[in-house]
Design an enzyme around this catalytic site. Structure first.
Site, PDB file in Angstrom:
ATOM      1  N   ALA A  30      21.423-100.857 -77.593  1.00  0.00           N
ATOM      2  CA  ALA A  30      21.055-101.787 -78.659  1.00  0.00           C
ATOM      3  C   ALA A  30      22.040-101.632 -79.820  1.00  0.00           C
ATOM      4  O   ALA A  30      22.855-100.707 -79.846  1.00  0.00           O
ATOM      5  CB  ALA A  30      19.620-101.513 -79.122  1.00  0.00           C
ATOM      6  N   MET A  31      21.949-102.528 -80.782  1.00  0.00           N
ATOM      7  CA  MET A  31      22.799-102.441 -81.970  1.00  0.00           C
ATOM      8  C   MET A  31      22.633-101.050 -82.606  1.00  0.00           C
ATOM      9  O   MET A  31      21.556-100.466 -82.550  1.00  0.00           O
ATOM     10  CB  MET A  31      22.395-103.508 -82.991  1.00  0.00           C
TER      11      MET A  31
ATOM     12  N   SER B 253      30.928 -98.549 -80.336  1.00  0.00           N
ATOM     13  CA  SER B 253      32.333 -98.621 -80.778  1.00  0.00           C
ATOM     14  C   SER B 253      32.842 -97.255 -81.215  1.00  0.00           C
ATOM     15  O   SER B 253      33.984 -96.887 -80.947  1.00  0.00           O
ATOM     16  CB  SER B 253      32.487 -99.628 -81.919  1.00  0.00           C
TER      17      SER B 253
ATOM     18  N   ASP C 158      35.623-103.034 -75.691  1.00  0.00           N
ATOM     19  CA  ASP C 158      34.536-103.117 -76.666  1.00  0.00           C
ATOM     20  C   ASP C 158      33.944-104.515 -76.635  1.00  0.00           C
ATOM     21  O   ASP C 158      34.627-105.487 -76.292  1.00  0.00           O
ATOM     22  CB  ASP C 158      35.045-102.797 -78.068  1.00  0.00           C
ATOM     23  N   GLU C 159      32.660-104.634 -77.002  1.00  0.00           N
ATOM     24  CA  GLU C 159      31.944-105.919 -77.042  1.00  0.00           C
ATOM     25  C   GLU C 159      32.071-106.666 -75.714  1.00  0.00           C
ATOM     26  O   GLU C 159      32.285-107.874 -75.664  1.00  0.00           O
ATOM     27  CB  GLU C 159      32.439-106.786 -78.209  1.00  0.00           C
TER      28      GLU C 159
ATOM     29  N   GLN D 229      30.043-107.657 -73.615  1.00  0.00           N
ATOM     30  CA  GLN D 229      29.068-108.707 -73.317  1.00  0.00           C
ATOM     31  C   GLN D 229      29.649-110.110 -73.510  1.00  0.00           C
ATOM     32  O   GLN D 229      29.202-111.061 -72.887  1.00  0.00           O
ATOM     33  CB  GLN D 229      27.795-108.551 -74.165  1.00  0.00           C
TER      34      GLN D 229
ATOM     35  N   CYS E  72      10.752 -97.740 -86.764  1.00  0.00           N
ATOM     36  CA  CYS E  72       9.456 -97.068 -86.634  1.00  0.00           C
ATOM     37  C   CYS E  72       9.585 -95.690 -85.980  1.00  0.00           C
ATOM     38  O   CYS E  72       8.622 -94.936 -85.936  1.00  0.00           O
ATOM     39  CB  CYS E  72       8.479 -97.932 -85.836  1.00  0.00           C
TER      40      CYS E  72
ATOM     41  N   TYR F 196      21.921-107.708 -87.749  1.00  0.00           N
ATOM     42  CA  TYR F 196      21.119-107.296 -86.596  1.00  0.00           C
ATOM     43  C   TYR F 196      20.479-105.951 -86.853  1.00  0.00           C
ATOM     44  O   TYR F 196      20.998-105.128 -87.605  1.00  0.00           O
ATOM     45  CB  TYR F 196      21.990-107.210 -85.336  1.00  0.00           C
TER      46      TYR F 196
ATOM     47  N   CYS G 124       7.874-103.408 -82.044  1.00  0.00           N
ATOM     48  CA  CYS G 124       8.279-104.050 -83.303  1.00  0.00           C
ATOM     49  C   CYS G 124       8.846-105.442 -83.053  1.00  0.00           C
ATOM     50  O   CYS G 124       8.593-106.372 -83.825  1.00  0.00           O
ATOM     51  CB  CYS G 124       9.280-103.179 -84.048  1.00  0.00           C
TER      52      CYS G 124
END
Length: 197
Positions: free
Chosen positions: A10-11, A16, A88-89, A91, A148, A180, A187
């Site tokens: 996830a972010m 990186s 990198d990146e 996706q 959380c 993001y 959540c």
């Protein structure tokens, strides 16, 4: 035989930053790496940008029509042998790019380590990530936490500080007026319910 690796998270899971650490480790041992990223990732221009503030210039930026295998072959002809390709990146790459990276790892015997998101802010897969989940020799999750305290597995998109669950798949943080946040499933659905979706 070298392998194609997919390291997803996830972010804010440090993708990186980890990529730059891997590059440093190779270079510290006198080995040469090739770092690439898709042109779709407008953040940082021709640089990798970590949320920790670390930056590094990339060697190749890939557009949707590029043949990655051929571009890397050209780079090797001009700059000499490489020991690892770091992406990198990932996706944002297309299916054919992943196929070309897979072929590169096998035919050229060069390890290819890809970093990126698995899903977007609507829980849909990205084209590059979906293909990697099918082809990668090794798949590794990079973990982070939600606000959380639970394990974050999803990405929440915010516009003007408010979570949104509709819109185009690609919007770059700190570039397209969005930000993001990594979220756990609880959540994510809580914020979505608050929007009456």
């Amino acid at each position: 035989m070298s392998k194609l690796y997919f390291r997803y998270g996830a972010m804010n899971s440090g993708k990186s930053t980890h990529l730059m650490q891997v590059a440093y480790n190779y270079e510290e041992r006198g080995m040469k790496v090739l770092i690439i990223k898709p042109k779709t990732d407008k953040k940082g221009g021709n640089k990798l940008v970590s949320r920790l503030g670390v930056e590094r210039v990339v060697d190749l930026m890939i557009s949707s029509n590029d043949n990655v295998y051929n571009k890397i072959e050209e780079f090797i002809k001009q700059s000499g042998d490489i020991h690892c390709v770091l992406v990198d990146e990932v996706q944002f790459l297309k299916k054919h790019h992943i196929d070309e990276l897979f072929e590169l790892a096998i035919v050229k015997d060069i390890p290819v380590i890809c970093y990126g998101l698995r899903t977007d802010f609507k829980m849909n897969g990205f084209e590059g990530s979906e293909r990697l989940l099918l082809l990668a020799h090794s798949i590794e999750e990079m973990k982070t936490i939600c606000t959380c305290g639970r394990k974050a597995i999803l990405n929440g998109r915010k516009i003007n500080g408010e979570y949104v669950f509709e819109g185009e798949q690609i919007a770059i943080d700190n570039v397209d007026n969005v930000e993001y946040e990594s979220l756990c499933g609880n959540c994510y659905f809580k914020y979505k319910k608050e929007k009456n979706l």
